[in-house]
Scaffold this active site. Sequence first.
Site, PDB file in Angstrom:
ATOM      1  N   THR A 154    -109.112  88.502  26.674  1.00  0.00           N
ATOM      2  CA  THR A 154    -108.995  88.447  28.011  1.00  0.00           C
ATOM      3  C   THR A 154    -107.290  89.059  28.137  1.00  0.00           C
ATOM      4  O   THR A 154    -107.269  89.618  28.977  1.00  0.00           O
ATOM      5  CB  THR A 154    -108.104  87.336  27.833  1.00  0.00           C
ATOM      6  OG1 THR A 154    -109.452  86.185  27.193  1.00  0.00           O
ATOM      7  CG2 THR A 154    -107.937  86.755  29.234  1.00  0.00           C
ATOM      8  N   GLY A 193    -112.920  86.002  24.598  1.00  0.00           N
ATOM      9  CA  GLY A 193    -111.787  86.381  23.578  1.00  0.00           C
ATOM     10  C   GLY A 193    -110.394  85.965  23.751  1.00  0.00           C
ATOM     11  O   GLY A 193    -109.905  86.561  24.680  1.00  0.00           O
ATOM     12  N   CYS A 194    -110.031  85.596  22.961  1.00  0.00           N
ATOM     13  CA  CYS A 194    -108.150  85.423  23.464  1.00  0.00           C
ATOM     14  C   CYS A 194    -107.793  86.664  23.857  1.00  0.00           C
ATOM     15  O   CYS A 194    -107.106  87.375  24.842  1.00  0.00           O
ATOM     16  CB  CYS A 194    -107.274  84.634  22.490  1.00  0.00           C
ATOM     17  SG  CYS A 194    -107.768  84.918  20.908  1.00  0.00           S
ATOM     18  N   TYR A 195    -107.537  87.470  22.664  1.00  0.00           N
ATOM     19  CA  TYR A 195    -107.396  88.936  23.064  1.00  0.00           C
ATOM     20  C   TYR A 195    -107.890  90.189  23.653  1.00  0.00           C
ATOM     21  O   TYR A 195    -107.277  90.146  24.619  1.00  0.00           O
ATOM     22  CB  TYR A 195    -107.647  89.383  20.898  1.00  0.00           C
ATOM     23  CG  TYR A 195    -106.659  89.597  20.610  1.00  0.00           C
ATOM     24  CD1 TYR A 195    -105.076  89.984  20.466  1.00  0.00           C
ATOM     25  CD2 TYR A 195    -107.220  88.843  18.970  1.00  0.00           C
ATOM     26  CE1 TYR A 195    -104.159  89.537  19.740  1.00  0.00           C
ATOM     27  CE2 TYR A 195    -105.855  88.953  17.707  1.00  0.00           C
ATOM     28  CZ  TYR A 195    -104.873  88.747  17.952  1.00  0.00           C
ATOM     29  OH  TYR A 195    -104.179  88.777  17.312  1.00  0.00           O
TER      30      TYR A 195
END
Lengths: 343, 343, 343, 343
Positions: free
Chosen positions: B152, B148-150
Amino acid sequence: VIRAGVVGATGYTGAELLRLLAGHPKVDIKVITSRAEAERRVDDIFPNLRGHVDASFSEPHLEALAECDIVFFATPNGIAMTMVPELLDMDVKVVDLSADFRLKNANVWAEWYGMSHSCPELLLEAVYGLPELNRAAIREARLVANPGCYPTAIILGFLPLLEQNRIDLQCLIADAKSGVSGAGRQAQVGTLLCETAENFKAYGVPRHRHSPEIQQVCSDIAKRQVGITFVPHLVPMIRGIHATLYCHCSNPDDDLQMVFAGRYADEPFVDVLPPGAHPETRSVRGVNECKIAVHQTQGGMMVIVLSVIDNLIKGAAGQAVQNMNLMFGYDETLGTKATALLP
Amino acid sequence: VIRAGVVGATGYTGAELLRLLAGHPKVDIKVITSRAEAERRVDDIFPNLRGHVDASFSEPHLEALAECDIVFFATPNGIAMTMVPELLDMDVKVVDLSADFRLKNANVWAEWYGMSHSCPELLLEAVYGLPELNRAAIREARLVANPGCYPTAIILGFLPLLEQNRIDLQCLIADAKSGVSGAGRQAQVGTLLCETAENFKAYGVPRHRHSPEIQQVCSDIAKRQVGITFVPHLVPMIRGIHATLYCHCSNPDDDLQMVFAGRYADEPFVDVLPPGAHPETRSVRGVNECKIAVHQTQGGMMVIVLSVIDNLIKGAAGQAVQNMNLMFGYDETLGTKATALLP
Amino acid sequence: VIRAGVVGATGYTGAELLRLLAGHPKVDIKVITSRAEAERRVDDIFPNLRGHVDASFSEPHLEALAECDIVFFATPNGIAMTMVPELLDMDVKVVDLSADFRLKNANVWAEWYGMSHSCPELLLEAVYGLPELNRAAIREARLVANPGCYPTAIILGFLPLLEQNRIDLQCLIADAKSGVSGAGRQAQVGTLLCETAENFKAYGVPRHRHSPEIQQVCSDIAKRQVGITFVPHLVPMIRGIHATLYCHCSNPDDDLQMVFAGRYADEPFVDVLPPGAHPETRSVRGVNECKIAVHQTQGGMMVIVLSVIDNLIKGAAGQAVQNMNLMFGYDETLGTKATALLP
Amino acid sequence: VIRAGVVGATGYTGAELLRLLAGHPKVDIKVITSRAEAERRVDDIFPNLRGHVDASFSEPHLEALAECDIVFFATPNGIAMTMVPELLDMDVKVVDLSADFRLKNANVWAEWYGMSHSCPELLLEAVYGLPELNRAAIREARLVANPGCYPTAIILGFLPLLEQNRIDLQCLIADAKSGVSGAGRQAQVGTLLCETAENFKAYGVPRHRHSPEIQQVCSDIAKRQVGITFVPHLVPMIRGIHATLYCHCSNPDDDLQMVFAGRYADEPFVDVLPPGAHPETRSVRGVNECKIAVHQTQGGMMVIVLSVIDNLIKGAAGQAVQNMNLMFGYDETLGTKATALLP
């Protein structure tokens, strides 16, 4: 490999030029100058260039610039003209992104820029660097005057109509809108986020410095004096110019879509959209491209052209690289192909 | 050349994936699917891809996807798991950008995603696709769960501290801020410009779906259960995540700058900034990079890590391409080198 | 009717003060000063005041200011202290919106503001103008030090917890985010739209000038020295502060919602939201209000307080008017009631 | 005290109407309806109204609305016309903020709105609610058709020129730019922040629904059919309309500044700026005002009018309150005086 120098690289145009040149396969950036920031690392001011441009700003010295094959000026108006004659004498080619060599008439230049021109004899030699108009001449040029951002979007939008004499030349209207980066990276209250975000306004009515440039080039194309009203506006965004152009069609039965599509069929950086389209500035953000749509209303009599560019790329640094490619015999698109980020 | 398919390509992650794959020298995009937009041209939805992706969306059919070497899922949660087993059986590699294979425990997954997992046996096989953590395993993987972006941004910020056991594991705080594109391209009131511009807010306190993912991976790295408080916020901008991480240092004399610089010295896509720096999201906009700065206050006891990524690139599509490169034995950076646009 | 003067009214705080005072039923603005803009019409700089403030800026002269009942300083730090002693001697009350009188210790002040204080004897007399904390003292004050914007949002968020001794005082964290107007109306590159839009970053880690102010007031409230980590961030919007506060609860069974609701039940300008809420900065844009939500995670041990204000109103000009109302015996809410614009 | 009802109050126009009515000294809001949000608290959707509007949405029932003295429709087009006849029969006055009663010709209405009109007989009775044009008729009206946002800005800009027959009526151009709130609060991809921020585009060329309204009213004023080209654009901001109007002056020696200043001298909500000015949308944000500047170029032949409003206030809710004041014999400015927030 082309050895390149960039004079005045602390503005947004200079930064974009560095980004493009750093990614160009046939360019080696030798000199990057700035009086104000001499000695400071380039990536200290432009963090996006960290890892891509490993250099510091230096004072602008002719000796260092003379080692270059080409020098780009991304300076305020009035600087390039003081250095260009000597550079040309030393066989350095020049692309000037400022306004110093865009007008042909030294008196008009002096009137609009508030100083006398220091090398008026070069005004006639300088080639106006719009490849879609002057490709052959740019190939042979020593000195290219890179067009202004508004003029690029507006001239490309009127060009096919002017060339083919399809419109009433006396009442052209260019209602243009620009992102704030067009105003540069100077410390000034007027372009603070708090002054420009959530706001929209016109400015420079009735006189904006790009008027005589637009007037001159459009008249050259039409081979007659044209009458243009140009109103610029400030859009609360960083990049992009949208020109909405209005003119009266001489013949309402003209198929202007075909006129535009035909004129730009072989142009790598002008994209004529299908009928009914509305180009968006974001679709050209970060890329060297002009997207154009043409509409006709009021029974075909009123022509509306929508033309968008990224003011820092096709309106400045990208077009400069395109001109450099032509001047050095490279593929015109080298180093300026990219896909716009969306969203 | 890798034959690639993208399932669910009408979101922002899908669009970025298409942009990157279209510019990748070793990829041929064979299939682009979307149930909702089947038959429609891709560049009709994403005008930036005009001239770069000459294709239309198709219905997602296994037969067509089976012709690919790799299939990317950019679908809502719960879709990939229904198709992945068959694709793997047909020797198609998969990178899943949704959350279907990120958690190891099927019960935890079911609790957070509100449905039971349809192929829990693959949860253990799936490799968590953070190359800085799992490079070797990704090289061998058939199925990669793209982070996921958060997670990472947050995991890369805590990683060196967790590996070296330098901090109190019980009170990690991740105060994270994301641009609106993280919420996707769905028609919803909450992400209209008029609801998000000129506004800032936290959301998802106390429960956000990325919490168990962050918790799981950080605990794996630390080899002990960690206690993390994660608070996401919505920033009025399109792209970018900024994670501000807080933790307590076990030993205030530790030179954490050296710990970070050493850990990431050979990583192509993690840039540890010099002491005292503040990374900006714009410096990684459009590029596959994480920039990190580490600070210590209160006599060295309080550690503050600042970590930024582009949520759609290093937090999604760029990392997916990085994983693909590893899975097929290519240079990890192929097709994901670019310089961020600034301004 | 109160005769009011505003010194240094060309910044955003000054503009807001003029807007509020012009709409206040019991105020007559007698003097508006600015060295830089003397003689220029106020509405030439602030077009929103056209028709509401019919006046020009004047040079700051003590004689003219002495005709006022109250003088507000919206000046850069270090100016107010040079004029305040004489004004007080002439029986003029003062609300200082700069930082000159916020700290009690002249040495600490000198260390943070880089100059020695010219009237340290007034530091002790000055009342810290947070009505929710010091209402009675403000009523009697000659000199009010109007709180900083970050401190207002942060202190109001911690206040009930500190007063009731509910939390571990040694590891308070204030992760704060501010719109760009907090940086003022100075011409500077860092706050141009092109530098701040589509961007998010922390700044001032580990030292920001609001740290000692927060530290001092929180310690006063707690009656013990507290340890606070304060990290400010810049949000791409004009107005608003969002403080995300983290601390450890001494007793996880505490009903903190009740603690907050009870403490602020009678406060006209603090709104405690229901459980589970996430306050948005836009909900207080343009109004003199602080909205607060309190959350507990990790079994109640971790307390998360979300606190929002408009930095120019409750964080500056609105609070100044609130203080003036108290100092002159008027209803505290006079002239500061309004409903936020949404969207 | 006027008992007021608002039908369809979940859009931005409805929200603004509630904000203004809640602050109006002579209005009591009795009914707020929404089919979709019935039973939900109003301040749950519009957090700025918390503490100002203590009510919930209800289903729209005629019986409840019949208790009101006036009912405002802030509904999608096609709703008001189904309820207005019965309300008028029950002696309830109506201000319709939708387009149902703006056009005089039922056939034209049907053509543009894609349905037949259910009460065409009321089209002629309805008064077009632009007070600067129809003040006397509005005072006597039972049914007021509140003007569209674009038409308000454009008609006020052309009005003095049309009334005095100063311009060529055949080639009027209205290049108009609107903030995104003009598109409403519907869940749709096109107005997401990620689709509209950092972007500028025209839309609705060559046909936008406001065209026949502008055409009709301008022709009425000129007492002859006029030819207008109208091109709307979307600006990446929340509020504001900027209309840039172009026309040809019949007599270049006309002093148009005087024409405008004279025409609007007694208008409380139209502000003619001094010569050379450029109105900004932010200067009218949140207020019921139109600011206008007039320029002449090309030797006086080309007239450029710049006209700005807040699309939700003077372009919708504020004008509706202004109309209500007139209909009930109150001071026209009651409850609509405010000073714009800046920045």
